[in-house]
Design an enzyme around this catalytic site. Structure first.
Site, PDB file in Angstrom:
ATOM      1  CB  CYS A   1     -20.972 -11.034 -20.412  1.00 14.38           C
ATOM      2  SG  CYS A   1     -22.704 -10.866 -20.860  1.00 14.38           S
TER       3      CYS A   1
ATOM      4  CB  CYS B   1     -24.772 -13.784 -19.386  1.00 12.29           C
ATOM      5  SG  CYS B   1     -24.232 -12.873 -17.926  1.00 12.29           S
TER       6      CYS B   1
ATOM      7  N   GLY C   1       0.792  -1.230   0.000  1.00 12.68           N
ATOM      8  CA  GLY C   1       0.000   0.000   0.000  1.00 12.68           C
ATOM      9  C   GLY C   1       0.818   1.271   0.000  1.00 12.68           C
TER      10      GLY C   1
END
Lengths: 367, 294, 203
Positions: free
Chosen positions: B271, B243, B31
């Site tokens: 998808c 979908c 980070g």
């Protein structure tokens, strides 16, 4: 039925083809050559070399042609090419005092050793569009004086002899040459990195900032000590043979501003400096740079940092037009995923607002 | 004229070493934004130069590369970056999340879970999560040093006071390994939970801002919130029109000028994979409604 | 000059691709602390330097990375020349000025506080230790946890100095400052970044 968009690859190829077509323009008009650009649009080439940070007139001319005259796009092309070049080292400092001067003016003295040399300048042209130029044709040959061996010492050196201006700090011979294209920048930055940043910085940005100091946003009482333009020799110290070898000569513009004096109980008062340097003939750029350089020395000279031009993080983070144009123009990339997220949030907030405002009305109606 | 020649994956070896060293430090300090000497790339700043440099520094001939923008392999910038690496590194490219070893992304995390051994490279415009609260790098760096993140909490709380919610729907700040507050790049906050304890390595490159940061695999990533206003991940009521997926992030497609909308998966590979497996949507969207799910 | 270079061992057979694949090994190691990774590239190395150390040095070192050598490496006649020729890295006497420290005899490892540990604002400005250890295959068992590790992971190794993990506990107090370590045994390597903690150890 809905079919997701496809065929982006062909679209890109076709866009590039169309761009090349538009770049060429009407094919009955003769195509521009690189030498036409470098000879007849020389100041555009100078700017692209300066802000592109690469002294190569032919590549700069190619970049201008490829960019259809969009100078920031041309600067970007030159920068991207420059990033791939190997580094052999840093040249010896160039001696602008030994410049073969084509133009040199000082606003601080009426006459100076070596004289004022007006040279090629727009300064006293009346800005009337010239129909003769539209016609074309060869201009008169220039009037030439005999070459002179009279030295042209820099005005700041003359002032320096009497201690009237602060000395230019001498570089430590062994200190590495800072390079913000090779090392990540951290603040506060040294003057070497600030000057590098300004030299690569956008002319328009520096112009506006320099102008702002004149209007009181970090005023530093400048006098144009000297502006000189001409050729200097570039030398490289070759480790293997033990001496400096000449690489050739380049054209430079240098501006030395003489600014508001400093002084203290222990130091006699003297003028201070602001410095500007650019490839080719770039007076607006170097004068603006010198104003901003001086403004950025505020902390060093014990002045209050109150104006944008004095703010090192602000100036250095926003001066680069390749960075700026990339980030501004990236807004045309698709952002629909984040936009959808915002839409969703906004609809929810609006619904809650409507519910909250509808509730009392219902209550009233029921009463 | 100097004709350009380029190294494998475009960058010269010295630049790659510099980026590689930054990546290792980034992994070691999850980070934390490691400064690096970002190079001028042959594509504009703000268009993925940071991600491209990270990808160029890690990519090898054995890799299979996927590039997405907005979740889709077919957006023009994704195509352009994919072509760049196919040309300069000769790597195999794919649109399949599962087949990829390196995935470069702008604005989304794929829906399919990532696995160990994969690397997700994010393109980051503004890496500093505190930048919009404090524009000065010297100040934000000090705040990170002291883990002084009160300003961020004040900002989020002001949102709640004004709107009743935290009004940040993308680039939603997270805390990594319980230490650094980090910008997840402008992904929708829907994607934030996928970063937590992820088996894949996540690398972030910000070219213009010259920063690289990382989330190692299996690392805690917590979206900032308050006890009385916990982080929520919103979701659409309607499933994908193509979908039928109910668990994916949806794009809103405007189908006419009379207010008709339909919603389809933003992750095109997800998808298409579902459709190939026989899943079907209604193809015409129900009126838009949203619900909040914890 | 020519004589020296001829006597030196070569570096990578394929500079570009070997550096890439070694880097991926090191990156995976740093991302998965405690897991043993192997360098499988062809690489020349001075006799006193393990293959793994040589490969990591060729991958990460250059003129921008000052390197510190422990006495064992510094006194080996060919190590300094080999590093200088293949990487150009300046060899420095002060460990706190080094980006990397190469350690051939870890039993004599100086106190970790002599190395650069980064600053609170720039914790990345720290020395990375690359150490040759007796074994990364057999020996004591160390149970590790931290980022990069799914729960805990076991490392079986014979380490020197024997109290290495006790010494690395300074990382806990200093974080985000600290020191990152790469342990090498022949072609094997294991990374212990500053976030890794010892959960338990035993034989």
């Amino acid at each position: 039925m809905y079919v997701a968009v496809k065929g982006g690859e062909r679209a890109i190829e076709n866009a590039h083809r169309l761009l090349a077509h538009e770049r060429r323009g009407d094919r009955s008009v003769p195509e521009l050559s690189l030498s036409q650009i470098s000879e007849q649009l020389g100041l555009a080439v100078d700017r692209v070399m300066s802000e592109g940070s690469l002294y190569d007139r032919e590549l700069a001319a190619l970049a201008i042609k490829q960019a259809r005259g969009d100078l920031i796009e041309a600067i970007f092309l030159v920068r991207a090419f420059r990033a791939t070049l190997p580094r052999f080292g840093a040249t010896e400092p160039v001696d602008t005092g030994a410049m073969r001067v084509q133009r040199r003016v000082s606003s601080t003295f009426k006459d100076i050793p070596g004289g004022q040399v007006l040279g090629p300048t727009f300064d006293y042209t009346h800005r009337l569009l010239d129909p003769g130029l539209a016609q074309g044709g060869d201009p008169e040959d220039p009037a030439l004086a005999a070459t002179s061996d009279v030295p042209m010492p820099r005005v700041t050196d003359i002032l320096g002899q009497d201690g009237l201006i602060e000395p230019s700090p001498a570089a430590e011979a062994d200190a590495p040459v800072g390079d913000l294209t090779r090392d990540p920048l951290s603040f506060p930055a040294g003057r070497d990195l600030r000057l590098q940043n300004l030299a690569r910085g956008d002319e328009g940005f520096l112009l506006a900032l320099g102008y702002s100091t004149q209007r009181g946003y970090g005023r530093n009482h400048p006098f144009a000590g000297e502006i000189r333009f001409g050729e200097v020799e570039v030398e490289f110290f070759a480790e293997e043979i033990g001496f400096a070898v000449p690489l050739g000569s380049i054209e430079l513009t240098e501006c030395q501003m003489v600014n508001q004096f400093k002084g203290s109980a222990t130091e006699p008062p003297c003028f201070t400096r602001g410095y500007g340097l650019a490839f080719g003939q770039s007076e607006r750029k170097t004068m603006s740079m010198a104003l901003v350089d001086r403004a950025l020395r505020a902390r060093e000279l014990g002045e209050d940092v109150i104006a944008p031009a004095q703010d090192e993080e602000f100036v250095m983070s926003h001066s680069d037009n390749v960075q700026a144009t990339g980030f501004v123009e990236h807004l045309k990339l698709p952002h629909y995923v984040d936009f959808q997220s915002e839409l969703g949030l906004l609809r929810k907030l609006r619904q809650e607002f409507a519910d909250a405002n509808a509730a009392p009305a219902l209550k009233e109606a029921a009463e | 004229m100097n004709a350009p020649t380029y190294n494998f994956a475009y960058l010269d070896e010295q630049t790659k070493r510099m980026i590689r060293r930054a990546i290792l430090k980034a992994i070691a300090i999850p980070g934390y934004q490691v400064p690096f000497a970002s190079r001028e790339m042959p594509m504009p700043y703000g268009w993925g130069t940071g991600g491209v440099q990270v990808t160029a520094a890690i990519l090898g001939p054995q890799d299979v590369l996927k590039v997405i923008d907005q979740g889709s392999d077919d957006t023009t910038n994704a195509i352009s970056i994919r072509k760049f690496f196919a040309k300069t590194a000769g790597v195999e490219t794919t649109t399949s999340t599962d087949a990829a070893t390196v995935i470069q992304t702008r604005h989304r995390i794929p829906e399919a879970p990532l696995r160990a051994g994969q690397v997700l490279v994010y393109q980051v415009p503004i890496p500093e999560p505190l930048r919009f609260l404090e524009p000065r790098e010297t100040e934000t760096r000090r705040m990170h040093a002291l883990a002084e993140y009160g300003l961020m909490h004040v900002k989020l709380y002001e949102d709640i006071a004004r709107f009743g919610h935290i009004a940040t729907s993308y680039a939603y700040p997270v805390k990594v390994n319980a230490r650094y507050v980090m910008d997840p790049s402008p992904t929708p906050k829907f994607d934030n939970p996928k970063m937590d304890n992820c088996p894949a390595l996540q690398l972030f490159g910000a070219g213009r801002e010259k920063r690289i940061y990382a989330i190692p695999p299996y690392t805690s990533v917590v979206s900032l919130d308050f006890e009385d206003h916990p982080f929520t991940r919103y979701k659409f009521d309607a499933p994908c029109a193509l979908c039928g997926a109910e668990d994916s992030y949806l794009d809103e497609i405007v189908t006419d000028d009379k207010g008709s909308r339909m919603f389809v998966c933003s992750d095109t590979d997800y998808c298409e994979g579902r459709q190939a497996a026989g899943h079907r949507g209604v193809e015409s969207a129900a009126p838009h409604k949203e619900a909040v799910h914890g | 000059m020519a004589v020296t270079t001829i006597e030196l061992q070569p570096g990578f057979a394929d500079k570009v691709l070997a550096a890439q694949s070694t880097f991926r090994t090191v990156m995976e190691a740093m991302a998965r602390p405690g897991q043993v990774m192997a360098v499988d590239d062809e690489v020349g190395h001075p006799p006193s330097m393990m293959v793994g150390v040589a490969a990591v040095a060729l991958t990460l070192l250059d003129q921008d990375t000052p390197v510190w050598l422990d006495d064992a490496f510094a006194s080996a006649s060919d190590v300094g020349a080999w590093l200088k020729f293949h990487t150009g890295a300046p060899i420095v006497a002060r460990p706190d000025a080094a980006s990397f420290a190469l350690v051939a005899a870890p039993a004599a490892l100086p106190d970790l506080s002599v190395f650069a540990l980064g600053t609170a604002e720039y914790p990345d400005r720290s020395t990375t230790l690359i150490m040759q250890v007796p074994s990364l295959a057999a020996g004591e068992s160390f149970r590790l946890r931290g980022p990069g590790i799914d729960g805990t992971t076991a490392l079986t190794a014979s380490l020197a100095p024997a109290d290495l993990f006790a010494r690395l506990s300074i990382n806990q107090a200093l974080f985000p400052r600290g020191i990152d370590v790469i342990l090498v045994d022949d072609r094997s390597l294991v990374a212990i970044p500053r976030t890794t903690r010892l959960a338990a150890s035993g034989v």
